[in-house]
Write a protein that holds these residues in place. Sequence first.
Motif, PDB file in Angstrom:
ATOM      1  N   ARG A 217       0.844  -1.200   0.000  1.00  0.00           N
ATOM      2  CA  ARG A 217       0.000   0.000   0.000  1.00  0.00           C
ATOM      3  C   ARG A 217       0.883   1.255   0.000  1.00  0.00           C
ATOM      4  N   PRO A 218       0.434   2.355  -0.623  1.00  0.00           N
ATOM      5  CA  PRO A 218       1.195   3.601  -0.539  1.00  0.00           C
ATOM      6  C   PRO A 218       1.426   3.994   0.919  1.00  0.00           C
ATOM      7  N   LEU A 219       2.600   4.556   1.180  1.00  0.00           N
ATOM      8  CA  LEU A 219       2.983   4.951   2.536  1.00  0.00           C
ATOM      9  C   LEU A 219       3.194   6.459   2.575  1.00  0.00           C
ATOM     10  N   GLN A 220       2.394   7.146   3.373  1.00  0.00           N
ATOM     11  CA  GLN A 220       2.483   8.592   3.522  1.00  0.00           C
ATOM     12  C   GLN A 220       3.357   8.928   4.732  1.00  0.00           C
ATOM     13  N   LEU A 221       4.305   9.836   4.542  1.00  0.00           N
ATOM     14  CA  LEU A 221       5.246  10.199   5.595  1.00  0.00           C
ATOM     15  C   LEU A 221       5.150  11.693   5.883  1.00  0.00           C
ATOM     16  N   LEU A 250      10.708  -1.833  -4.616  1.00  0.00           N
ATOM     17  CA  LEU A 250       9.963  -2.813  -3.819  1.00  0.00           C
ATOM     18  C   LEU A 250       8.460  -2.783  -4.092  1.00  0.00           C
ATOM     19  N   GLY A 251       8.007  -1.833  -4.899  1.00  0.00           N
ATOM     20  CA  GLY A 251       6.604  -1.798  -5.285  1.00  0.00           C
ATOM     21  C   GLY A 251       5.707  -0.945  -4.412  1.00  0.00           C
ATOM     22  N   THR A 252       6.284  -0.220  -3.461  1.00  0.00           N
ATOM     23  CA  THR A 252       5.489   0.638  -2.579  1.00  0.00           C
ATOM     24  C   THR A 252       5.854   2.097  -2.824  1.00  0.00           C
ATOM     25  N   ASP A 253       4.847   2.916  -3.102  1.00  0.00           N
ATOM     26  CA  ASP A 253       5.067   4.341  -3.305  1.00  0.00           C
ATOM     27  C   ASP A 253       5.160   5.065  -1.968  1.00  0.00           C
ATOM     28  N   LEU A 254       6.034   6.057  -1.896  1.00  0.00           N
ATOM     29  CA  LEU A 254       6.166   6.918  -0.728  1.00  0.00           C
ATOM     30  C   LEU A 254       5.617   8.297  -1.082  1.00  0.00           C
ATOM     31  N   ILE A 255       4.762   8.834  -0.236  1.00  0.00           N
ATOM     32  CA  ILE A 255       4.203  10.170  -0.450  1.00  0.00           C
ATOM     33  C   ILE A 255       4.675  11.065   0.687  1.00  0.00           C
ATOM     34  N   LEU A 256       5.413  12.108   0.361  1.00  0.00           N
ATOM     35  CA  LEU A 256       5.948  13.035   1.357  1.00  0.00           C
ATOM     36  C   LEU A 256       4.893  14.092   1.634  1.00  0.00           C
ATOM     37  N   LEU A 257       4.282  14.031   2.806  1.00  0.00           N
ATOM     38  CA  LEU A 257       3.189  14.937   3.140  1.00  0.00           C
ATOM     39  C   LEU A 257       3.720  16.298   3.551  1.00  0.00           C
ATOM     40  N   HIS A 258       3.032  17.333   3.093  1.00  0.00           N
ATOM     41  CA  HIS A 258       3.239  18.718   3.515  1.00  0.00           C
ATOM     42  C   HIS A 258       4.617  19.224   3.072  1.00  0.00           C
ATOM     43  N   GLY A 259       5.659  19.029   3.882  1.00  0.00           N
ATOM     44  CA  GLY A 259       7.007  19.387   3.449  1.00  0.00           C
ATOM     45  C   GLY A 259       7.444  20.804   3.742  1.00  0.00           C
ATOM     46  N   TYR A 260       6.522  21.746   3.754  1.00  0.00           N
ATOM     47  CA  TYR A 260       6.865  23.158   3.943  1.00  0.00           C
ATOM     48  C   TYR A 260       7.551  23.364   5.294  1.00  0.00           C
ATOM     49  N   ALA A 358      -6.267  15.525  -9.469  1.00  0.00           N
ATOM     50  CA  ALA A 358      -6.989  14.282  -9.223  1.00  0.00           C
ATOM     51  C   ALA A 358      -6.354  13.044  -9.843  1.00  0.00           C
ATOM     52  N   ASP A 359      -5.878  13.136 -11.082  1.00  0.00           N
ATOM     53  CA  ASP A 359      -5.492  11.928 -11.811  1.00  0.00           C
ATOM     54  C   ASP A 359      -4.297  11.214 -11.189  1.00  0.00           C
ATOM     55  N   ASN A 360      -3.310  11.961 -10.684  1.00  0.00           N
ATOM     56  CA  ASN A 360      -2.169  11.312 -10.039  1.00  0.00           C
ATOM     57  C   ASN A 360      -2.611  10.526  -8.811  1.00  0.00           C
ATOM     58  N   ALA A 361      -3.495  11.117  -8.010  1.00  0.00           N
ATOM     59  CA  ALA A 361      -3.990  10.428  -6.811  1.00  0.00           C
ATOM     60  C   ALA A 361      -4.773   9.179  -7.191  1.00  0.00           C
ATOM     61  N   ARG A 362      -5.581   9.269  -8.221  1.00  0.00           N
ATOM     62  CA  ARG A 362      -6.353   8.094  -8.647  1.00  0.00           C
ATOM     63  C   ARG A 362      -5.412   6.956  -9.046  1.00  0.00           C
ATOM     64  N   ARG A 363      -4.335   7.304  -9.721  1.00  0.00           N
ATOM     65  CA  ARG A 363      -3.384   6.284 -10.143  1.00  0.00           C
ATOM     66  C   ARG A 363      -2.627   5.686  -8.954  1.00  0.00           C
ATOM     67  N   VAL A 364      -2.098   6.535  -8.077  1.00  0.00           N
ATOM     68  CA  VAL A 364      -1.293   6.074  -6.941  1.00  0.00           C
ATOM     69  C   VAL A 364      -2.097   5.198  -5.997  1.00  0.00           C
ATOM     70  N   TYR A 365      -3.339   5.597  -5.714  1.00  0.00           N
ATOM     71  CA  TYR A 365      -4.140   4.888  -4.715  1.00  0.00           C
ATOM     72  C   TYR A 365      -5.113   3.874  -5.320  1.00  0.00           C
ATOM     73  N   GLY A 366      -5.099   3.736  -6.637  1.00  0.00           N
ATOM     74  CA  GLY A 366      -5.961   2.751  -7.277  1.00  0.00           C
ATOM     75  C   GLY A 366      -7.431   3.071  -7.125  1.00  0.00           C
ATOM     76  N   LEU A 367      -7.779   4.356  -7.205  1.00  0.00           N
ATOM     77  CA  LEU A 367      -9.170   4.766  -7.036  1.00  0.00           C
ATOM     78  C   LEU A 367      -9.931   4.577  -8.343  1.00  0.00           C
ATOM     79  N   GLU A 368     -11.172   4.157  -8.227  1.00  0.00           N
ATOM     80  CA  GLU A 368     -12.008   4.022  -9.431  1.00  0.00           C
ATOM     81  C   GLU A 368     -12.495   5.409  -9.836  1.00  0.00           C
TER      82      GLU A 368
END
Length: 368
Positions: A217-221, A250-260, A358-368
């Motif tokens: 599953r995608p991992l948000q940090l 390894l097949g798991t996406d990392l999402i770097l939250l916020h960052g500022y 929207a489209d990047n999130a749909r792809r990363v998280y497998g949203l319909e």
Amino acid sequence: MIDTPSLVDQYCHGVLRTELGLGTFEAHLARSEGPPAPGTTFFDTQTGFAVRRWCPPLLGLEPHCPPARYLARRRELGVLEAGRRLLRGSGVTTYLVDTGLPGDLTGPREMASTADADAHEIVRLELLAEQVADTSGTVESFLANLAESVHAAAANAVAFASVAGVRHGLAFAPEPPGPGEVRGAVGRWLAHRPVGGSLTDPVLLRHLLWIAVASGRPLQLHAGLGEPGLRIDATDPVLLTDFARATAGLGTDLILLHGYPYHRHAAHLAAVFPHVYADLGAELVRTGARATAVLAEVLELAPFGKLLFSSGAHGLPELHVVGARLFREALARVLGTWVAEGAWALTDAQRVAGLIAADNARRVYGLE
């Protein structure tokens, strides 16, 4: 005109179900260890001004109306109706909701109903481990129950989220801890932990991250600005460089939250590592009228297929509104300027806007 009709808020929290007084409402506008400066309120922030700009019209008031008038109107409508109008006026079509914060907050199902939108759950790893610890009496039972709980959560949640940066800092060893190291850390934690105690042990935080990576599953940090009093240099996303390298392939996406305010560092990592994504997040809500400049800085480095919109909102439906409106305004201004200058074609600008919204999130998280 750059249009983003669909908006996926890829990281947020629920909203409070209770009526709020002036002080409680203001406290949610700024994360601070103390009161505002004498003679001011927390409305006297970029976030507070953005709330006054975008939210009053959704409740039938003029933009920039005084805070007291806005809150009186909010109480007149009631918390449920005000929340319904605000969330439905945000333009968000899908919410990914981190359910790991305490308080009387709406969950994904209630968010979906109130907002007339789709909603999915993000599971916070540290809370999951703490819940397992509350019901596990031995090291063996904790480790077995934790693995089972993560596996079960992965079957339903769209992602895992970690606050290891908030609890310990992001300068942790990148490799997974060994079995003996994990067992020793679990034993020490269980022996000294009161019921409900927080997980801060760096070995166990790393163990959680690697269990999540194994789930696929995608991992948000969480990175950058966080809890009041936190040393933000400990949450600079550049500190995750070695972890990003260790998890590559390894097949798991990392999402770097916020960052500022280290958003350029997050954008750089997204450019370097194929499985790393940068989130726009709460940095736009925090910077308000400067959101356009901040967004332009993120777009300097990050590939456009690696950026994700989120509000990072928590507690107040107003923050969901502000996050969405500031993002749309900033994106339209930045991309619209480049089109007007001839640097970009309008068709390309519209396509990139759709990716980030929207489209990047749909792809990363497998949203319909």
